[in-house]
Write a protein that holds these residues in place. Sequence first.
Motif, PDB file in Angstrom:
ATOM      1  N   GLN A  63      30.313  48.712  33.267  1.00  0.00           N
ATOM      2  CA  GLN A  63      29.650  47.548  33.874  1.00  0.00           C
ATOM      3  C   GLN A  63      30.572  46.325  33.862  1.00  0.00           C
ATOM      4  O   GLN A  63      30.657  45.579  34.832  1.00  0.00           O
ATOM      5  N   LYS A  64      31.290  46.141  32.741  1.00  0.00           N
ATOM      6  CA  LYS A  64      32.239  45.019  32.668  1.00  0.00           C
ATOM      7  C   LYS A  64      33.343  45.180  33.703  1.00  0.00           C
ATOM      8  O   LYS A  64      33.752  44.224  34.372  1.00  0.00           O
ATOM      9  N   CYS A 117      33.178  46.820  36.528  1.00  0.00           N
ATOM     10  CA  CYS A 117      32.608  46.546  37.870  1.00  0.00           C
ATOM     11  C   CYS A 117      32.495  45.041  38.115  1.00  0.00           C
ATOM     12  O   CYS A 117      32.786  44.552  39.213  1.00  0.00           O
ATOM     13  N   LYS A 118      32.066  44.294  37.105  1.00  0.00           N
ATOM     14  CA  LYS A 118      31.956  42.835  37.265  1.00  0.00           C
ATOM     15  C   LYS A 118      33.332  42.207  37.502  1.00  0.00           C
ATOM     16  O   LYS A 118      33.486  41.302  38.324  1.00  0.00           O
ATOM     17  N   GLN A 119      34.341  42.705  36.779  1.00  0.00           N
ATOM     18  CA  GLN A 119      35.706  42.192  36.986  1.00  0.00           C
ATOM     19  C   GLN A 119      36.196  42.494  38.409  1.00  0.00           C
ATOM     20  O   GLN A 119      36.804  41.636  39.060  1.00  0.00           O
ATOM     21  N   HIS A 166      34.335  42.969  41.050  1.00  0.00           N
ATOM     22  CA  HIS A 166      33.606  42.111  41.993  1.00  0.00           C
ATOM     23  C   HIS A 166      34.174  40.697  42.015  1.00  0.00           C
ATOM     24  O   HIS A 166      34.278  40.069  43.077  1.00  0.00           O
ATOM     25  N   ALA A 167      34.540  40.203  40.839  1.00  0.00           N
ATOM     26  CA  ALA A 167      35.130  38.857  40.773  1.00  0.00           C
ATOM     27  C   ALA A 167      36.461  38.829  41.536  1.00  0.00           C
ATOM     28  O   ALA A 167      36.742  37.885  42.296  1.00  0.00           O
ATOM     29  N   ASP A 192      35.795  38.849  45.248  1.00  0.00           N
ATOM     30  CA  ASP A 192      35.386  37.520  45.725  1.00  0.00           C
ATOM     31  C   ASP A 192      36.592  36.608  45.922  1.00  0.00           C
ATOM     32  O   ASP A 192      36.696  35.881  46.909  1.00  0.00           O
TER      33      ASP A 192
END
Length: 200
Positions: free
Chosen positions: A76-77, A79-81, A83-84, A87
């Motif tokens: 999950q971490k 995936c968040k990285q 996504h960042a 962006d």
Amino acid sequence: MADDDEAPMPMAPKAEAKPKSKISASRKLSLKILLLTRAMEELEAETVARDEEKVRYLGEKLPPLQVSGIPLEDLQKLCKQLHAKIDVVDEERYDYEAKVVKNNKDIHELKLKVLDLGGKFKKPALRKVRVSADEMMRALLGSKHKGSMDLRANLKSVKKEDIKQNEKEMNLEVGDWRKNVEAMSGMEGRKKMFDAAGGQ
């Protein structure tokens, strides 16, 4: 005496015709073929080098992901990285696109200025649009235009019988033109014209 010592200036040689080419047509053709094959080889080498550079760049920017054997929280971490990072890349892409659009617009405006300064104006390509007369009048006058521009509808209808009757009357009035000319010649004719004008 100094003038006598100077030698006369030599005449400039006449312009000579272009010398004929010493290379035969077959030799020219073979040279062209060699140049084309060399250019094709260089293009292929350039595309291969560009592809290798792309792979190398992506390898530096995107290291391979190791997702096997990672716990759920770490995934999950990750995936968040990702996504960042996506962006950030999207923002950069948007900025670059905006810059490209602005630069293209500036280039177009500068080209128009250059054309204006040179006195040559490039006419834009116009499309042919079929518009009826009523639509044109509505576009020009807006709601003020109420009448129809159908000219055939506004014409007076005339029957064939009326046309034939009018032709007969005109033929009767005109008659033989020689008689009319003889009757109007001389003083008597002028008196008749005067009387006719005064009688009305």
